[in-house]
Design a protein around this motif. Structure first.
Motif, PDB file in Angstrom:
ATOM      1  N   THR A 709      -4.755 -12.710 -50.075  1.00 30.64           N
ATOM      2  CA  THR A 709      -4.905 -11.323 -49.644  1.00 30.64           C
ATOM      3  C   THR A 709      -4.820 -10.351 -50.811  1.00 30.64           C
ATOM      4  OG1 THR A 709      -3.974 -11.885 -47.490  1.00 30.64           O
ATOM      5  CG2 THR A 709      -3.987  -9.558 -48.089  1.00 30.64           C
ATOM      6  N   SER A 710      -4.092 -10.689 -51.848  1.00 29.24           N
ATOM      7  CA  SER A 710      -3.978  -9.789 -52.996  1.00 29.24           C
ATOM      8  C   SER A 710      -5.354  -9.439 -53.572  1.00 29.24           C
ATOM      9  CB  SER A 710      -3.105 -10.419 -54.086  1.00 29.24           C
ATOM     10  OG  SER A 710      -3.672 -11.651 -54.517  1.00 29.24           O
ATOM     11  N   LYS A 711      -6.288 -10.398 -53.486  1.00 29.31           N
ATOM     12  CA  LYS A 711      -7.640 -10.153 -53.969  1.00 29.31           C
ATOM     13  C   LYS A 711      -8.589  -9.753 -52.841  1.00 29.31           C
ATOM     14  CE  LYS A 711      -7.445 -11.125 -58.431  1.00 29.31           C
ATOM     15  NZ  LYS A 711      -7.813 -10.122 -59.463  1.00 29.31           N
ATOM     16  N   GLY A 712      -8.367 -10.290 -51.645  1.00 30.55           N
ATOM     17  CA  GLY A 712      -9.311 -10.091 -50.557  1.00 30.55           C
ATOM     18  C   GLY A 712      -9.058  -8.896 -49.682  1.00 30.55           C
ATOM     19  N   GLN A 713      -7.939  -8.198 -49.850  1.00 29.95           N
ATOM     20  CA  GLN A 713      -7.638  -7.051 -49.003  1.00 29.95           C
ATOM     21  C   GLN A 713      -8.571  -5.871 -49.307  1.00 29.95           C
ATOM     22  OE1 GLN A 713      -3.901  -5.001 -49.910  1.00 29.95           O
ATOM     23  NE2 GLN A 713      -3.747  -6.239 -51.786  1.00 29.95           N
ATOM     24  N   GLY A 714      -8.747  -5.016 -48.305  1.00 28.30           N
ATOM     25  CA  GLY A 714      -9.635  -3.861 -48.456  1.00 28.30           C
ATOM     26  C   GLY A 714      -9.241  -2.948 -49.591  1.00 28.30           C
ATOM     27  N   ALA A 715      -7.934  -2.891 -49.888  1.00 32.77           N
ATOM     28  CA  ALA A 715      -7.480  -2.039 -50.988  1.00 32.77           C
ATOM     29  C   ALA A 715      -7.993  -2.534 -52.328  1.00 32.77           C
ATOM     30  CB  ALA A 715      -5.949  -1.985 -51.002  1.00 32.77           C
ATOM     31  N   ASN A 716      -8.375  -3.812 -52.408  1.00 31.72           N
ATOM     32  CA  ASN A 716      -8.889  -4.367 -53.660  1.00 31.72           C
ATOM     33  C   ASN A 716     -10.398  -4.552 -53.655  1.00 31.72           C
ATOM     34  OD1 ASN A 716      -8.255  -5.685 -56.338  1.00 31.72           O
ATOM     35  ND2 ASN A 716      -9.328  -7.377 -55.348  1.00 31.72           N
ATOM     36  N   THR A 717     -10.987  -4.753 -52.470  1.00 31.83           N
ATOM     37  CA  THR A 717     -12.429  -5.004 -52.400  1.00 31.83           C
ATOM     38  C   THR A 717     -13.237  -3.746 -52.132  1.00 31.83           C
ATOM     39  OG1 THR A 717     -12.300  -5.526 -50.031  1.00 31.83           O
ATOM     40  CG2 THR A 717     -12.049  -7.366 -51.589  1.00 31.83           C
ATOM     41  N   ALA A 718     -12.787  -2.914 -51.191  1.00 30.26           N
ATOM     42  CA  ALA A 718     -13.581  -1.754 -50.762  1.00 30.26           C
ATOM     43  C   ALA A 718     -13.108  -0.436 -51.365  1.00 30.26           C
ATOM     44  CB  ALA A 718     -13.560  -1.660 -49.239  1.00 30.26           C
ATOM     45  N   LEU A 719     -11.792  -0.248 -51.419  1.00 32.14           N
ATOM     46  CA  LEU A 719     -11.250   1.024 -51.920  1.00 32.14           C
ATOM     47  C   LEU A 719     -11.746   1.394 -53.326  1.00 32.14           C
ATOM     48  CD1 LEU A 719      -7.718   2.445 -51.531  1.00 32.14           C
ATOM     49  CD2 LEU A 719      -8.551   2.068 -53.829  1.00 32.14           C
ATOM     50  N   PRO A 720     -11.841   0.455 -54.272  1.00 33.83           N
ATOM     51  CA  PRO A 720     -12.341   0.845 -55.610  1.00 33.83           C
ATOM     52  C   PRO A 720     -13.749   1.415 -55.593  1.00 33.83           C
ATOM     53  CG  PRO A 720     -11.199  -1.260 -55.721  1.00 33.83           C
ATOM     54  CD  PRO A 720     -11.343  -0.944 -54.272  1.00 33.83           C
ATOM     55  N   ILE A 721     -14.597   0.932 -54.708  1.00 33.94           N
ATOM     56  CA  ILE A 721     -15.958   1.487 -54.611  1.00 33.94           C
ATOM     57  C   ILE A 721     -15.885   2.950 -54.204  1.00 33.94           C
ATOM     58  CG2 ILE A 721     -18.134   1.363 -53.331  1.00 33.94           C
ATOM     59  CD1 ILE A 721     -17.754  -1.667 -53.192  1.00 33.94           C
ATOM     60  N   TRP A 722     -15.019   3.247 -53.236  1.00 31.57           N
ATOM     61  CA  TRP A 722     -14.835   4.637 -52.804  1.00 31.57           C
ATOM     62  C   TRP A 722     -14.340   5.486 -53.977  1.00 31.57           C
ATOM     63  CZ3 TRP A 722     -11.369   8.598 -52.460  1.00 31.57           C
ATOM     64  CH2 TRP A 722     -11.627   9.598 -51.531  1.00 31.57           C
ATOM     65  N   GLY A 723     -13.401   4.945 -54.746  1.00 32.83           N
ATOM     66  CA  GLY A 723     -12.863   5.682 -55.886  1.00 32.83           C
ATOM     67  C   GLY A 723     -13.915   5.956 -56.945  1.00 32.83           C
ATOM     68  N   TYR A 724     -14.718   4.948 -57.285  1.00 33.05           N
ATOM     69  CA  TYR A 724     -15.792   5.148 -58.262  1.00 33.05           C
ATOM     70  C   TYR A 724     -16.774   6.209 -57.776  1.00 33.05           C
ATOM     71  CZ  TYR A 724     -14.701   1.085 -61.243  1.00 33.05           C
ATOM     72  OH  TYR A 724     -14.118   0.220 -62.133  1.00 33.05           O
ATOM     73  N   TYR A 725     -17.134   6.094 -56.509  1.00 31.02           N
ATOM     74  CA  TYR A 725     -18.104   7.031 -55.917  1.00 31.02           C
ATOM     75  C   TYR A 725     -17.589   8.467 -55.953  1.00 31.02           C
ATOM     76  CZ  TYR A 725     -20.657   9.359 -52.074  1.00 31.02           C
ATOM     77  OH  TYR A 725     -21.372  10.240 -51.309  1.00 31.02           O
ATOM     78  N   MET A 726     -16.376   8.675 -55.444  1.00 31.35           N
ATOM     79  CA  MET A 726     -15.876  10.045 -55.345  1.00 31.35           C
ATOM     80  C   MET A 726     -15.566  10.657 -56.708  1.00 31.35           C
ATOM     81  SD  MET A 726     -16.166  11.066 -52.306  1.00 31.35           S
ATOM     82  CE  MET A 726     -15.339  12.637 -52.585  1.00 31.35           C
ATOM     83  N   ASN A 727     -15.129   9.854 -57.653  1.00 31.60           N
ATOM     84  CA  ASN A 727     -14.913  10.414 -58.988  1.00 31.60           C
ATOM     85  C   ASN A 727     -16.216  10.911 -59.598  1.00 31.60           C
ATOM     86  OD1 ASN A 727     -12.141  10.484 -59.606  1.00 31.60           O
ATOM     87  ND2 ASN A 727     -12.080   8.269 -59.891  1.00 31.60           N
ATOM     88  N   LYS A 728     -17.310  10.181 -59.360  1.00 37.03           N
ATOM     89  CA  LYS A 728     -18.631  10.633 -59.809  1.00 37.03           C
ATOM     90  C   LYS A 728     -19.024  11.928 -59.103  1.00 37.03           C
ATOM     91  CE  LYS A 728     -21.041   7.804 -62.643  1.00 37.03           C
ATOM     92  NZ  LYS A 728     -21.879   8.252 -63.777  1.00 37.03           N
TER      93      LYS A 728
END
Length: 775
Positions: A709-728
């Motif tokens: 789960t440390s790698k497969g959880q949404g906080a590691n798989t999906a959340l970073p995409i949101w962060g990259y997107y919104m920072n842009k």
């Protein structure tokens, strides 16, 4: 010589003269009669007056973003019509100098050029005028034989003269450049300018225009993408013709001839370019729309003659809600995280899996079923089946090594492997879906349906439905808030059991938290949501029951099937990203649900609006309670206070010093992470005042996933995409996306500072069979 012989010779000479003139006038009469008969359709059918007035030209339909950018086309021929005033003067001069020097002097047929072509057998140039070439393009297909071509040639002469009578010289040039096929899916000069030089026709430089004019002689031979040297030579021939006709000076010629082609080629394909998944979903929507009929059998949206519109040939303009820069940032964010971070981690994880890419607990029989399903869904299987190949032969074929190209994040890889191995190889990739919505208007601003439409055409925004995990929990909490439950209500952190027989359950069910621990401490509902505690969500579900939760979800626009089971509270339902983003946007839009909208209007080729679209809306909850839900979900990313005084939240890493994060703590974000069983699906829903964005990440098959789960959880798989997107997005100040807080309703009276909440107001678990709706 005697007088008798002189008279005889004179008589013979007169006969020759008579015979010559007889042959001449007979030939002239036959030729004139032939062309007269031809022009009156007595030999072959020629285009009618109406066809000459309205020649059939397929026009591509254009997909336009909300900021006015062209994001794609639908076409049988990639053609966009332009007017004469948008064609650069130097392009017109280059065309006339090269293809038809006496264009403004003749009436369709260049007699001088024809005589020269006949006398020198075409070695000193052809005789086809621009008008004749246009006639050839408009009214017949390529000839199969010399005889057929000779027939066509005479028809071209007649049609060319008719075109000259019907149109001005400028109109003929415009029609010619709009009709000409420059190959590589570039039909017409506007499309050619875009495909070869990434510009518009009115912005073509002289060297660029000369390159396209040079292609008119033979576009396959002078194809700048395949034969740049040959094309460069031909372009300089065009410069030479312009010099000969005084369109440029010797000094200009000397400079221009030294320039490179300056090609900026981009392949035009329905699977290439911006937002390919969105464009395919839009295409299916338009197809459905234009096939709709009234009760009387007539098309609801029809052309004046009653026929339905075609997106491939009617030159429609489809105005969408997508924003080109937001779409660009969204596609970049998905690629950035998956290609550079998550997929490499997944490759490493798969090295420890026996039956990679499938999880160790998946049997060989299950794997075979999955692979056989992949075979049946493949294009290769479809084409073999269409050819009538027997199933046994298809199976044999799928296990034979063949040359093929497979996907990689570094670009396509040419290799040799069996089609079955390629299916297994492609199963090992993680996919993603992203949808970003303006919550005030309900308009979709970005849509990423997958990682590569050429290899993985399945859309993960509206077509795909996956288990949503804890991103469903806010709906359960919203029902509770609507029914008067305070976010600061405290309940004990202990297991919650649903007894057998409750809601038709066949056995007891006790959901556990992800860390399987219970501290027995009193925690607030706000803290329970912020940290995605399953037992606290189960407690809330127990107060109202799954039927009430389902009814509430329908108000939020969830249309997917929902089972009447307590586990619904933990997100076991398969729901599309499209529905989830629309539902979460309701909280930002002051409790008003709007069906996500992605088309605003459609215009025909004349600019008349043939269809407008408005969002469907309804009130789902009160403005005050919607704001309360935003405050609760801010605890996910900003943390909620735990009993030990520390702030914790499953999305709090957005503020840490990471490549995708480092978002200031004072920037309000209402979020929710989600992770499903076995880490098959990772989610993150993030809301700001101006954008609500949902991200899903997972493999094509649920049996392919991270082991931990440390790698497969949404906080590691999906959340970073949101962060990259919104920072842009926030870095692009021209977009004007708010970094402020959500609008607080007037006279808002809900207590959200739980320290001020009545600490004696502590709830304990009551009757475990309670199904009441009055809590």
């Amino acid at each position: 010589m005697t007088e008798k012989k002189k008279e005889k010779r004179k008589s013979s000479y007169g006969k020759y003269i008579l015979a010559f003139w007889l042959i001449y006038f007979t030939g002239f009469a036959v030729t004139a009669g032939y062309f007269l008969a031809l022009s009156r359709d007595m030999i072959w059918e020629l285009p009618s007056f109406e066809e000459l007035e309205n020649p059939q030209t397929n026009l591509a339909s254009e997909i336009i973003s909300t900021d006015g950018e062209l994001i794609g086309k639908y076409f049988s021929e990639n053609r966009t019509r332009i007017d004469f005033e948008n064609i650069p003067d130097h392009m017109v001069e280059a065309l006339i100098s090269t293809e038809d020097e006496r264009f403004y002097q003749h009436s369709g047929i260049d007699v001088r050029g024809t005589v020269r072509a006949v006398a020198f057998l075409g070695t000193r140039g052809g005789a086809s005028t621009i008008s004749q070439q246009l006639a050839k393009q408009l009214y017949h297909e390529p000839a199969a034989t010399i005889i057929e071509r000779l027939k066509q040639k005479t028809m071209e002469w007649v049609i060319a003269t008719q075109l000259e009578r019907q149109y001005t010289k400028e109109e003929i040039i415009t029609m010619y450049l709009n009709k000409f096929d420059f190959v590589n899916n570039a039909v017409g000069v506007e499309s050619a300018a875009d495909v070869y030089f990434n510009t518009s026709a009115d912005s073509l430089s002289l060297p660029e225009a000369a390159t396209l004019v040079g292609m008119a002689k033979n576009p396959s031979l002078f194809n700048p993408n395949r034969r740049p040297d040959t094309t460069l030579f031909r372009r300089n021939v065009v410069f030479g013709q312009m010099l000969r006709n005084n369109a440029i000076t010797q000094q200009q010629f000397d400079s221009l001839a030294q320039l490179p082609l300056g090609l900026k080629f981009k392949r035009v394909d329905h699977s290439e370019g911006m937002a390919p998944y969105f464009r395919e979903v839009l295409r299916m929507k338009l197809k459905e729309l234009f096939n709709e009929k009234n009760e009387d059998g007539n098309y609801k949206i029809a052309k004046p003659n009653g026929d339905p519109y075609s997106i491939y040939s009617d030159g429609l303009k489809i105005y969408t809600t997508l924003h080109s820069r937001l779409q660009e940032y969204a596609e970049w964010a998905v690629k950035k995280h998956l290609s550079g971070e998550l997929q490499p981690d997944f490759w490493n994880d798969l090295e420890r899996v026996k039956r990679a890419p499938f999880a160790n607990n998946v049997s060989e029989n299950q794997i075979n079923r999955i692979l056989q399903q992949g075979v049946r869904w493949s294009d290769r299987y479809y084409h073999l089946n269409q050819r009538g190949v027997e199933k046994d032969s298809i199976e044999w074929y799928f296990n034979q090594p063949v040359d093929m190209t497979v996907f990689s994040w570094d670009g396509p890889i040419d290799t040799v492997m069996t089609p079955m191995d390629s299916i297994r190889y492609h199963k090992s990739f993680l996919h993603a879906g992203l949808m970003s919505l303006d919550p005030k208007s309900g308009e979709v601003r970005a849509w990423v349906g997958g990682i590569n439409h050429n290899y993985f055409a399945y859309d993960h925004v509206v077509q795909g439905r996956r288990q949503v995990g804890s991103t469903f929990k806010p709906f359960v909490y919203a029902l509770a808030i609507e029914n008067g439950l305070s976010p600061c209500k405290k309940v004990p952190d202990i297991p919650v059991t649903f007894k057998k027989g409750t809601w038709n359950m066949l056995s007891d069910w006790t959901p556990s938290n992800s860390d399987t621990t219970y501290k027995g401490e009193m925690v607030t509902l706000k803290f329970g949501l912020a940290n995605s505690m399953n037992n606290i969500t189960a407690w809330v579900m127990k107060q109202y029951g799954p039927v009430a939760v389902i009814e509430y979800c329908r108000r939020l626009g969830i249309t997917s099937p929902l089972d009447t089971v307590p586990s619904l509270a933990l997100g076991v339902a398969d729901i599309s990203l499209y529905e989830m983003v629309g539902a979460h946007a309701t909280f930002v839009n002051e409790g008003i649900w709007q069906k996500p909208l992605y088309i605003t209007r459609i215009e025909n080729k004349s600019g008349a609006v043939i269809k407008e679209f408005m969002p469907k809306t309804r009130e789902a909850m009160s403005e005050q309670n919607a704001y309360t839900m935003l405050e609760l979900m801010k605890g996910v990313t900003m943390g909620a206070e735990a009993p030990d005084g520390r702030r914790r939240g499953t999305g709090i890493r957005l503020h840490f010093d990471r490549p995708y994060a480092n978002i200031p703590w004072d920037r309000p974000i209402a979020g929710k992470t989600g992770t499903t069983q076995n880490n098959s699906d990772g989610w993150f829903m993030g809301s700001t005042p101006d954008l609500v964005t949902g991200v899903w990440v997972g493999a094509e098959d649920r049996s392919v996933h991270f082991r931990y789960t440390s790698k497969g959880q949404g906080a590691n798989t999906a959340l970073p995409i949101w962060g990259y997107y919104m920072n842009k997005v926030w870095a692009d100040s021209a977009l004007g996306i708010s970094t402020g807080d959500f609008k607080k309703p007037e006279n808002y009276n809900m207590i959200l500072d739980c320290d001020k909440y009545n600490q004696s107001n502590v709830d304990i678990f009551g009757d475990s069979d309670n199904q009441g709706f009055n809590k």
